[in-house]
Design a protein around this motif. Sequence first.
Motif, mmCIF file in Angstrom:
data_model
loop_
_atom_site.group_PDB
_atom_site.id
_atom_site.type_symbol
_atom_site.label_atom_id
_atom_site.label_comp_id
_atom_site.label_asym_id
_atom_site.label_seq_id
_atom_site.Cartn_x
_atom_site.Cartn_y
_atom_site.Cartn_z
ATOM 1 N N LEU A 72 9.273 -6.392 -7.913
ATOM 2 C CA LEU A 72 8.858 -7.091 -9.130
ATOM 3 C C LEU A 72 7.510 -6.576 -9.607
ATOM 4 O O LEU A 72 7.306 -6.368 -10.817
ATOM 5 C CB LEU A 72 8.787 -8.597 -8.862
ATOM 6 C CG LEU A 72 8.399 -9.488 -10.043
ATOM 7 C CD1 LEU A 72 9.442 -9.381 -11.156
ATOM 8 C CD2 LEU A 72 8.242 -10.936 -9.598
ATOM 9 N N GLU A 73 6.595 -6.344 -8.680
ATOM 10 C CA GLU A 73 5.268 -5.852 -9.052
ATOM 11 C C GLU A 73 5.344 -4.443 -9.630
ATOM 12 O O GLU A 73 4.667 -4.121 -10.613
ATOM 13 C CB GLU A 73 4.337 -5.865 -7.836
ATOM 14 C CG GLU A 73 2.953 -5.328 -8.147
ATOM 15 C CD GLU A 73 2.027 -5.341 -6.934
ATOM 16 O OE1 GLU A 73 0.916 -4.775 -7.048
ATOM 17 O OE2 GLU A 73 2.408 -5.894 -5.893
ATOM 18 N N LEU A 74 6.175 -3.604 -9.047
ATOM 19 C CA LEU A 74 6.253 -2.213 -9.477
ATOM 20 C C LEU A 74 7.014 -2.025 -10.775
ATOM 21 O O LEU A 74 6.621 -1.229 -11.631
ATOM 22 C CB LEU A 74 6.920 -1.369 -8.388
ATOM 23 C CG LEU A 74 6.150 -1.149 -7.081
ATOM 24 C CD1 LEU A 74 7.024 -0.399 -6.089
ATOM 25 C CD2 LEU A 74 4.864 -0.386 -7.350
ATOM 26 N N GLN A 92 0.824 -1.206 0.000
ATOM 27 C CA GLN A 92 0.000 0.000 0.000
ATOM 28 C C GLN A 92 0.861 1.259 0.000
ATOM 29 O O GLN A 92 0.601 2.213 -0.744
ATOM 30 C CB GLN A 92 -0.902 0.017 1.238
ATOM 31 C CG GLN A 92 -2.058 -0.951 1.217
ATOM 32 C CD GLN A 92 -2.809 -0.912 2.539
ATOM 33 O OE1 GLN A 92 -2.250 -1.164 3.610
ATOM 34 N NE2 GLN A 92 -4.081 -0.560 2.485
ATOM 35 N N LEU A 93 1.884 1.237 0.830
ATOM 36 C CA LEU A 93 2.741 2.404 0.951
ATOM 37 C C LEU A 93 3.486 2.680 -0.345
ATOM 38 O O LEU A 93 3.541 3.825 -0.814
ATOM 39 C CB LEU A 93 3.727 2.198 2.100
ATOM 40 C CG LEU A 93 4.627 3.379 2.469
ATOM 41 C CD1 LEU A 93 3.797 4.622 2.764
ATOM 42 C CD2 LEU A 93 5.495 3.019 3.668
ATOM 43 N N CYS A 94 4.034 1.639 -0.941
ATOM 44 C CA CYS A 94 4.782 1.811 -2.196
ATOM 45 C C CYS A 94 3.890 2.331 -3.320
ATOM 46 O O CYS A 94 4.271 3.243 -4.057
ATOM 47 C CB CYS A 94 5.431 0.489 -2.605
ATOM 48 S SG CYS A 94 6.828 -0.004 -1.577
ATOM 49 N N LEU A 95 2.710 1.755 -3.446
ATOM 50 C CA LEU A 95 1.798 2.192 -4.497
ATOM 51 C C LEU A 95 1.380 3.644 -4.300
ATOM 52 O O LEU A 95 1.244 4.403 -5.269
ATOM 53 C CB LEU A 95 0.565 1.286 -4.533
ATOM 54 C CG LEU A 95 0.794 -0.153 -5.026
ATOM 55 C CD1 LEU A 95 -0.478 -0.974 -4.891
ATOM 56 C CD2 LEU A 95 1.278 -0.155 -6.476
ATOM 57 N N SER A 96 1.194 4.050 -3.060
ATOM 58 C CA SER A 96 0.795 5.438 -2.798
ATOM 59 C C SER A 96 1.943 6.407 -3.055
ATOM 60 O O SER A 96 1.734 7.507 -3.584
ATOM 61 C CB SER A 96 0.290 5.581 -1.356
ATOM 62 O OG SER A 96 1.328 5.363 -0.415
ATOM 63 N N MET A 97 3.171 6.007 -2.716
ATOM 64 C CA MET A 97 4.325 6.878 -2.942
ATOM 65 C C MET A 97 4.582 7.072 -4.434
ATOM 66 O O MET A 97 4.996 8.151 -4.873
ATOM 67 C CB MET A 97 5.558 6.290 -2.261
ATOM 68 C CG MET A 97 5.442 6.112 -0.758
ATOM 69 S SD MET A 97 5.494 7.645 0.178
ATOM 70 C CE MET A 97 7.246 7.803 0.451
ATOM 71 N N CYS A 98 4.330 6.026 -5.207
ATOM 72 C CA CYS A 98 4.530 6.105 -6.657
ATOM 73 C C CYS A 98 3.659 7.180 -7.305
ATOM 74 O O CYS A 98 4.000 7.690 -8.377
ATOM 75 C CB CYS A 98 4.205 4.760 -7.304
ATOM 76 S SG CYS A 98 5.482 3.506 -7.122
ATOM 77 N N ASP A 106 12.575 -10.823 1.118
ATOM 78 C CA ASP A 106 11.744 -11.397 0.058
ATOM 79 C C ASP A 106 10.531 -10.506 -0.216
ATOM 80 O O ASP A 106 10.071 -10.408 -1.356
ATOM 81 C CB ASP A 106 11.275 -12.802 0.447
ATOM 82 C CG ASP A 106 12.392 -13.840 0.313
ATOM 83 O OD1 ASP A 106 13.342 -13.576 -0.454
ATOM 84 O OD2 ASP A 106 12.302 -14.890 0.970
ATOM 85 N N GLN A 107 10.018 -9.856 0.814
ATOM 86 C CA GLN A 107 8.878 -8.964 0.619
ATOM 87 C C GLN A 107 9.285 -7.730 -0.190
ATOM 88 O O GLN A 107 8.490 -7.211 -0.976
ATOM 89 C CB GLN A 107 8.302 -8.561 1.979
ATOM 90 C CG GLN A 107 7.674 -9.731 2.731
ATOM 91 C CD GLN A 107 7.149 -9.346 4.101
ATOM 92 O OE1 GLN A 107 7.674 -8.437 4.756
ATOM 93 N NE2 GLN A 107 6.102 -10.019 4.554
ATOM 94 N N ILE A 108 10.517 -7.281 -0.006
ATOM 95 C CA ILE A 108 11.026 -6.172 -0.823
ATOM 96 C C ILE A 108 11.136 -6.610 -2.277
ATOM 97 O O ILE A 108 10.773 -5.869 -3.205
ATOM 98 C CB ILE A 108 12.400 -5.697 -0.306
ATOM 99 C CG1 ILE A 108 12.310 -5.205 1.144
ATOM 100 C CG2 ILE A 108 12.956 -4.604 -1.208
ATOM 101 C CD1 ILE A 108 11.450 -3.988 1.336
ATOM 102 N N ARG A 109 11.642 -7.804 -2.492
ATOM 103 C CA ARG A 109 11.773 -8.320 -3.866
ATOM 104 C C ARG A 109 10.406 -8.435 -4.536
ATOM 105 O O ARG A 109 10.248 -8.118 -5.715
ATOM 106 C CB ARG A 109 12.473 -9.677 -3.837
ATOM 107 C CG ARG A 109 13.938 -9.621 -3.438
ATOM 108 C CD ARG A 109 14.602 -10.981 -3.599
ATOM 109 N NE ARG A 109 16.007 -10.933 -3.238
ATOM 110 C CZ ARG A 109 16.494 -11.222 -2.028
ATOM 111 N NH1 ARG A 109 15.649 -11.581 -1.065
ATOM 112 N NH2 ARG A 109 17.788 -11.157 -1.789
ATOM 113 N N GLU A 110 9.420 -8.900 -3.791
ATOM 114 C CA GLU A 110 8.087 -9.108 -4.355
ATOM 115 C C GLU A 110 7.466 -7.796 -4.819
ATOM 116 O O GLU A 110 6.915 -7.713 -5.916
ATOM 117 C CB GLU A 110 7.190 -9.784 -3.317
ATOM 118 C CG GLU A 110 7.547 -11.237 -3.054
ATOM 119 C CD GLU A 110 6.814 -11.802 -1.838
ATOM 120 O OE1 GLU A 110 5.984 -11.061 -1.246
ATOM 121 O OE2 GLU A 110 7.072 -12.958 -1.477
ATOM 122 N N VAL A 111 7.564 -6.765 -3.986
ATOM 123 C CA VAL A 111 6.944 -5.497 -4.359
ATOM 124 C C VAL A 111 7.751 -4.810 -5.469
ATOM 125 O O VAL A 111 7.192 -4.129 -6.337
ATOM 126 C CB VAL A 111 6.796 -4.574 -3.130
ATOM 127 C CG1 VAL A 111 8.122 -3.977 -2.707
ATOM 128 C CG2 VAL A 111 5.773 -3.473 -3.403
#
Length: 247
Positions: free
Chosen positions: A212-214, A182-188, A205-210
């Motif tokens: 990859l999505e972004l 949520q935070l990453c998508l909002s900052m973008c 791994d959670q950093i890698r996942e987000v």
Amino acid sequence: MSSSDFEVADEDELLMHTYATLPKNCKKYWQKRYLLFSKFDNGVLMTSELWYSVTPELTARVIAKIVRTLLPECKTVLDVCCGGGGNSIQFAKIFPSVVAVDVNANNVKCSQHNSMVYGVEHNTSFVLGDWNILCQGSDWVPEHIPHKRFDFAFCLPPWGGPKYKYQEQFDLNAMEPFSLRQLCLSMCKFSDNFGLFLPRNLDFDQIREVTLELYGEKFKTRVICLWQDQRPLGILVIFGPSCGNEI
């Protein structure tokens, strides 16, 4: 802005204490007061919570210098969850314009006051509001920010207090009031490049996942471990095409 621009509830306390008058839960942090703010004796304001949640001054300065190195043309910075102003003050000492946001009127008042202590109030704007709501629009962005987008955005999200240290692994997807995604998508929405200061025991791994999505497989995210007193203090994670590097 004057100090009266943000109203603080009567039950909220702004702390500018000696050790003798400091609340019990803050006394253990007293010896670190000059690490938090070197100008503490000049009238720095903090709340009980800010004593353990504000970014130490040297760390905040390092973060600002890292951003300047990665983005030498950077002029505008957004600081979400500004707290007592630890990061926004150091950004304002380097970059021409900083906008500091926080949901807590107490924090905004402290941040505003502390920016005056450090002499950077002239290029710092303050916004009181819930980021989960603010990020849905852009009316709150000051007019002097071109196209309502910042060259860099930063956030030190709530870690849940000192108890985070005792977790074997910090779950970024369970953060409140916003998860990592949520935070990453909002900052973008407000900057192509943004950074988060996160607990040292995060799950990479959670950093890698987000990431990859972004950005897909072509981009990586830069992660930097910041130390204090020979101990890892936290992880600076920087996303974006101009800041990314191999994780």
